[in-house]
Design a protein around this motif. Structure first.
Motif, mmCIF file in Angstrom:
data_model
loop_
_atom_site.group_PDB
_atom_site.id
_atom_site.type_symbol
_atom_site.label_atom_id
_atom_site.label_comp_id
_atom_site.label_asym_id
_atom_site.label_seq_id
_atom_site.Cartn_x
_atom_site.Cartn_y
_atom_site.Cartn_z
ATOM 1 N N TYR A 8 30.627 -37.024 27.103
ATOM 2 C CA TYR A 8 29.254 -37.301 26.661
ATOM 3 C C TYR A 8 28.834 -38.629 27.254
ATOM 4 O O TYR A 8 29.581 -39.611 27.199
ATOM 5 C CB TYR A 8 29.179 -37.306 25.133
ATOM 6 N N ASP A 9 27.622 -38.680 27.848
ATOM 7 C CA ASP A 9 27.191 -39.887 28.547
ATOM 8 C C ASP A 9 26.593 -40.902 27.576
ATOM 9 O O ASP A 9 26.649 -40.733 26.350
ATOM 10 C CB ASP A 9 26.225 -39.534 29.683
ATOM 11 N N ASP A 10 26.027 -41.983 28.113
ATOM 12 C CA ASP A 10 25.505 -43.067 27.277
ATOM 13 C C ASP A 10 24.374 -42.612 26.366
ATOM 14 O O ASP A 10 24.095 -43.239 25.340
ATOM 15 C CB ASP A 10 25.002 -44.217 28.162
ATOM 16 N N GLN A 11 23.692 -41.538 26.735
ATOM 17 C CA GLN A 11 22.615 -41.000 25.906
ATOM 18 C C GLN A 11 23.098 -39.891 24.966
ATOM 19 O O GLN A 11 22.299 -39.249 24.289
ATOM 20 C CB GLN A 11 21.491 -40.446 26.807
ATOM 21 N N GLY A 12 24.417 -39.670 24.958
ATOM 22 C CA GLY A 12 24.981 -38.647 24.083
ATOM 23 C C GLY A 12 24.850 -37.238 24.612
ATOM 24 O O GLY A 12 25.100 -36.276 23.888
ATOM 25 N N ARG A 13 24.476 -37.091 25.889
ATOM 26 C CA ARG A 13 24.294 -35.761 26.471
ATOM 27 C C ARG A 13 25.634 -35.178 26.915
ATOM 28 O O ARG A 13 26.494 -35.894 27.433
ATOM 29 C CB ARG A 13 23.350 -35.832 27.666
ATOM 30 N N LEU A 14 25.783 -33.874 26.731
ATOM 31 C CA LEU A 14 26.977 -33.167 27.199
ATOM 32 C C LEU A 14 27.069 -33.254 28.720
ATOM 33 O O LEU A 14 26.096 -32.982 29.421
ATOM 34 C CB LEU A 14 26.908 -31.703 26.766
ATOM 35 N N ARG A 15 28.236 -33.617 29.192
ATOM 36 C CA ARG A 15 28.491 -33.707 30.634
ATOM 37 C C ARG A 15 29.732 -32.873 30.938
ATOM 38 O O ARG A 15 30.804 -33.099 30.355
ATOM 39 C CB ARG A 15 28.708 -35.162 31.047
ATOM 40 N N LEU A 16 29.596 -31.904 31.808
ATOM 41 C CA LEU A 16 30.699 -31.046 32.221
ATOM 42 C C LEU A 16 31.033 -31.341 33.668
ATOM 43 O O LEU A 16 30.135 -31.455 34.510
ATOM 44 C CB LEU A 16 30.321 -29.574 32.075
ATOM 45 N N SER A 17 32.311 -31.469 33.956
ATOM 46 C CA SER A 17 32.685 -31.781 35.335
ATOM 47 C C SER A 17 34.086 -31.265 35.619
ATOM 48 O O SER A 17 34.852 -30.944 34.706
ATOM 49 C CB SER A 17 32.634 -33.292 35.588
ATOM 50 N N HIS A 18 34.375 -31.158 36.876
ATOM 51 C CA HIS A 18 35.741 -30.877 37.315
ATOM 52 C C HIS A 18 35.863 -31.261 38.771
ATOM 53 O O HIS A 18 34.927 -31.086 39.561
ATOM 54 C CB HIS A 18 36.109 -29.398 37.150
ATOM 55 N N THR A 19 36.994 -31.823 39.088
ATOM 56 C CA THR A 19 37.322 -32.067 40.481
ATOM 57 C C THR A 19 38.555 -31.252 40.813
ATOM 58 O O THR A 19 39.362 -30.943 39.937
ATOM 59 C CB THR A 19 37.566 -33.566 40.749
ATOM 60 N N GLY A 20 38.671 -30.850 42.053
ATOM 61 C CA GLY A 20 39.832 -30.087 42.483
ATOM 62 C C GLY A 20 40.202 -30.518 43.881
ATOM 63 O O GLY A 20 39.329 -30.915 44.664
ATOM 64 N N ALA A 21 41.476 -30.456 44.203
ATOM 65 C CA ALA A 21 41.881 -30.940 45.523
ATOM 66 C C ALA A 21 43.191 -30.317 45.950
ATOM 67 O O ALA A 21 44.046 -29.995 45.116
ATOM 68 C CB ALA A 21 42.019 -32.463 45.520
ATOM 69 N N PHE A 22 43.331 -30.140 47.239
ATOM 70 C CA PHE A 22 44.597 -29.831 47.872
ATOM 71 C C PHE A 22 44.891 -30.949 48.852
ATOM 72 O O PHE A 22 44.049 -31.276 49.703
ATOM 73 C CB PHE A 22 44.544 -28.497 48.622
ATOM 74 N N ALA A 23 46.061 -31.534 48.742
ATOM 75 C CA ALA A 23 46.434 -32.603 49.659
ATOM 76 C C ALA A 23 46.437 -32.120 51.102
ATOM 77 O O ALA A 23 46.308 -32.921 52.030
ATOM 78 C CB ALA A 23 47.810 -33.157 49.289
ATOM 79 N N GLN A 24 46.563 -30.802 51.301
ATOM 80 C CA GLN A 24 46.572 -30.244 52.650
ATOM 81 C C GLN A 24 45.169 -29.953 53.178
ATOM 82 O O GLN A 24 45.018 -29.296 54.190
ATOM 83 C CB GLN A 24 47.443 -28.996 52.695
ATOM 84 N N GLY A 25 44.132 -30.469 52.473
ATOM 85 C CA GLY A 25 42.831 -30.431 53.107
ATOM 86 C C GLY A 25 41.658 -29.826 52.388
ATOM 87 O O GLY A 25 40.849 -29.130 53.000
ATOM 88 N N ALA A 26 41.486 -30.088 51.096
ATOM 89 C CA ALA A 26 40.277 -29.646 50.400
ATOM 90 C C ALA A 26 40.040 -30.550 49.199
ATOM 91 O O ALA A 26 40.988 -30.991 48.543
ATOM 92 C CB ALA A 26 40.394 -28.201 49.930
#
Length: 389
Positions: free
Chosen positions: A201-219
């Protein structure tokens, strides 16, 4: 599919595995994938992994999530890859999206993953096949298709007036399920994990959805949404993670919120990835043997076939005094370099490579332990058959 504790096995749900609260350790099973084991082998061997308290601890596990998705597919009686296509990709018109590596590989227009080489340039040295963990990290797609997926997420499962995904079921995936990041200061904010989402939840209390994904071999990818503002972004890059994908998303929301970028995000995010990489490396510098190193025994002392309940069979082959370690079902071959006494080293390979790692044999030659495979105490291989004298 079983976990080490029979009671946890009987109680664990799809939601537990999707929110990474099953008790499995961080990235359980990933090293098995690196060695070439398939999905069935990996899922059937999670039962050897030690568990932390059930539903009271969080650790990200690709193969925990894969086990849950596979369970759903098994109940439907179709492969996961077909289930994903039939229930989402095809109805949404995401025609360039697939959960099968072969579809990506045969595409005429596709991005190749790049890694940074020793001279600082970026090159497409690897072609990673993620089919073993496809539900967790095996989707190939395009910016256009991912924009369609964002629209569906922000519209409660509806697309162009058609209800593609049940709104209530989709909303359920956006709820907090696990405490992923406890606050590290009195004024700090708790980070949660939902069913496949980082939930905050951000400073205004809004729902924040996120995800990061990675492959060390190039993505490296990032998706971030503010559902209440009907605003989201997906960033796709074909490089190993250096913070750019996350920084672009952070810049985007800075501009949307205030009209300007609040700070240079790249050095901050890149430092976090570098910190993670440094933490995985051995504290022993195997490239520099001690000046008073004890000589190794005769190479035939170490040669033989070994077994691990978790990793499977290994062989140590002696050839004209040189030792080679064979790991995995294929197998993969690694040249052993003497370090000190009964300890050798080799350069790791694959998605979870950590540079040089150690291989230490017991003085009686009955077993050896591979350092980077032993994070959870599972990296010891025991000799099968007679012990050399």
């Amino acid at each position: 599919f079983r976990l080490k504790d029979p009671w946890v096995t009987s109680q664990v749900t799809v939601a537990d595995l999707f929110s990474h609260r099953s008790g499995l350790p961080d990235h359980a099973g990933d090293l098995l994938e690196d060695l070439g084991h398939d999905r069935a082998y990996i899922l059937s061997h999670l039962r050897y992994e030690p568990l932390t308290p059930f539903r009271a601890s969080y650790a990200y596990t690709n193969f925990g999530l894969t086990a849950a998705a596979q369970a759903v597919a098994d109940e439907k009686g179709v492969p996961w890859e077909k289930l994903a296509a039939d229930t989402l990709y095809k109805p949404a018109g995401m025609n360039s999206t697939s959960s099968r590596f072969e579809d990506y590989a045969k595409a005429a227009n596709r991005a190749r993953g790049h890694v940074r080489t020793g001279d600082g340039t970026w090159r497409p040295e690897f072609l990673r096949n993620p089919d073993a963990q496809s539900p967790a990290g095996g989707v190939s797609s395009t910016a256009r298709d991912m924009a369609t997926w964002l629209r569906l997420q922000l519209a409660d499962g509806k697309l162009d007036g058609r209800q593609i995904i049940d709104a209530e079921a989709l909303q359920r995936t956006h709820w907090p399920e696990s405490v992923a990041r406890p606050p590290n200061a009195p004024a700090g904010r708790t980070g949660f994990y939902g069913l496949g989402w980082n939930v905050s939840y951000d400073d205004q209390g809004r729902l924040r959805l996120s995800h990061t994904g990675a492959f060390a071999q190039g993505a490296h990818t990032n998706v971030t949404m503010l559902p209440g503002e009907q605003l989201g972004i997906v960033v796709l890059t074909n490089t190993s993670p250096v913070g750019v994908a996350d920084a672009v998303a952070l810049d985007f929301f800075d501009i949307a919120q205030t009209g300007e970028i609040s700070r240079d995000w790249i050095p901050l995010v890149d430092a976090l990835y570098q910190q993670e990489a440094d933490a995985s490396r051995s504290k022993t510098d195997y490239a520099r043997p001690p000046a008073d190193a004890t000589p190794a025994k005769d190479s035939d002392t170490y040669a033989g076939t070994y077994e691990s309940d978790y990793y499977g069979r290994a062989r140590v082959v002696a050839d004209d005094g040189a030792l080679t370690l064979e790991l995995g079902p294929k197998p993969q071959t690694y040249r052993l370099t003497h370090y000190d006494g009964d300890t050798f080293s080799f350069r790791t390979a694959g998605e979870n490579a950590v540079g040089l790692t150690g291989v230490t044999f017991t003085p009686d030659g009955k077993s050896f332990t591979v350092e980077y495979l032993n994070t959870e105490g599972l990296g010891t291989f025991t000799r099968t058959g007679a012990t050399p004298r």
